[in-house]
Write a protein that holds these residues in place. Structure first.
Motif, PDB file in Angstrom:
ATOM      1  N   THR A 110       1.322   4.070  -2.872  1.00 42.77           N
ATOM      2  CA  THR A 110       0.647   5.733  -2.441  1.00 42.77           C
ATOM      3  C   THR A 110       2.142   6.276  -3.333  1.00 42.77           C
ATOM      4  O   THR A 110       1.703   7.357  -3.765  1.00 42.77           O
ATOM      5  N   ASP A 163      -3.206   4.725  -0.200  1.00 44.48           N
ATOM      6  CA  ASP A 163      -4.173   5.606   0.183  1.00 44.48           C
ATOM      7  C   ASP A 163      -4.929   6.334  -0.459  1.00 44.48           C
ATOM      8  O   ASP A 163      -3.853   7.361  -0.419  1.00 44.48           O
ATOM      9  N   ARG A 203       0.799  -1.072  -0.039  1.00 49.38           N
ATOM     10  CA  ARG A 203      -0.189  -0.176   0.035  1.00 49.38           C
ATOM     11  C   ARG A 203       0.816   1.094  -0.064  1.00 49.38           C
ATOM     12  O   ARG A 203       0.634   2.177  -0.774  1.00 49.38           O
ATOM     13  N   THR A 204       1.587   1.291   1.034  1.00 52.47           N
ATOM     14  CA  THR A 204       2.396   2.591   0.787  1.00 52.47           C
ATOM     15  C   THR A 204       3.661   3.252  -0.752  1.00 52.47           C
ATOM     16  O   THR A 204       3.404   3.431  -1.086  1.00 52.47           O
TER      17      THR A 204
END
Length: 286
Positions: free
Chosen positions: A7, A235, A3-4
């Motif tokens: 993003t 995100d 996820r990071t």
């Protein structure tokens, strides 16, 4: 992909879009639809090569034609309006009004099922539109009326992109590779529009040609692919807040390149638009 990381990839789009206004201004006198055709052809070619190397054409064949119609309408409509706005109005003013789309994305998202439009959204909208009004009225009632059509197109540009982005969130299962065909179809659609409505004017200088190439590779190319990855796998709230920095960065780039003057009104307007959008984003997070 974590996820990071997704993003971070999506944030690359924000940096690239901060260069959209200055490259568009430097590409003059290329008319809007011709610029659309050239830049999206470059962006589509980049994506098509990637799809070919990855062997993903069969996957794209399974995507509904309605998705391609929607994506093409969003990209073509937004950029036709954007390029036209920057031709008919000063690039700083038109660019800042067009960059109301992050705020509108937050507001429109609040109207989706299971979402609420909170007080912070309304307050943020008032602050940001106050910044837009400051841009238009910064010279009082005597601002150049010849720029009015361009400013109106810039506002329509913001509505178009925010609507496209909000609806796109419901298409999370569509692979990012489809963006390549969005770009190709947008380029093809721009050709007859150019032939019907415009006089052909090619870039006159090396800088103008380089600006067209830079647009196709960056703000009108790679940016759409990395943004798609970010909003689908990263995100979305963090990316939404990050996108609100784009108008301020864009204005600073225009000033550095000599396309706008560093007046206190222009900088205050950029700050108000960014602040209002951030307020709306905080309301969404709450």
């Amino acid at each position: 992909m974590t996820r990071t990381r997704a993003t971070g990839i999506g944030f690359i789009a924000v940096l690239l879009w901060a260069l959209l206004a200055v490259f568009t201004a430097a590409s003059a006198p290329v008319p809007a639809f011709l610029l659309n055709a050239l830049t999206f052809a470059i962006g589509g070619a980049v994506g098509s090569v990637a799809v070919t190397l990855r062997g993903r054409w069969a996957v794209l064949g399974q995507v509904s034609w309605k998705v391609y119609l929607f994506g093409t309408a969003g990209l073509f409509g937004y950029h036709a309006l954007y390029f036209s706005a920057l031709r008919l109005a000063p690039p700083a003013e038109a660019g800042l009004i067009a960059y109301l789309w992050p705020l509108l994305i937050v507001v429109f998202s609040g109207l989706l099922p299971n979402e609420r439009l909170r007080r912070g959204h309304v307050l943020g909208a008032l602050v940001s539109f106050g910044g837009a009004a400051l841009i238009v009225l910064r010279n009082g009632a005597d601002f150049d009326p010849m720029a009015t059509p361009g400013l109106i197109l810039a506002a329509l540009c913001a509505v178009t992109w925010s609507t496209y982005s909000v609806v796109s969130r419901r298409l999370g299962a569509v692979p990012t590779d489809a963006v390549a065909l969005f770009c190709v179809f947008t380029a093809l659609l721009s050709v007859p529009a150019h032939l019907i409505f415009e006089t052909t004017l090619w870039p006159e200088t090396r800088l103008a040609w380089v600006s067209v190439l830079a647009l196709g590779l960056g703000p009108v190319g790679v940016a759409f692919y990395v943004w798609d990855i970010g909003v689908k796998h990263g995100d979305i709230q963090v990316l939404g807040v990050a996108s609100y920095a784009a108008p301020l960065l864009s204005t600073l780039v225009l000033i550095a390149a000599g396309y706008a003057q560093a007046s206190w009104q222009l900088l205050l307007a950029a700050g108000l638009i960014t602040l209002g959008a951030a307020m709306a984003a905080m309301a969404s997070r709450g």
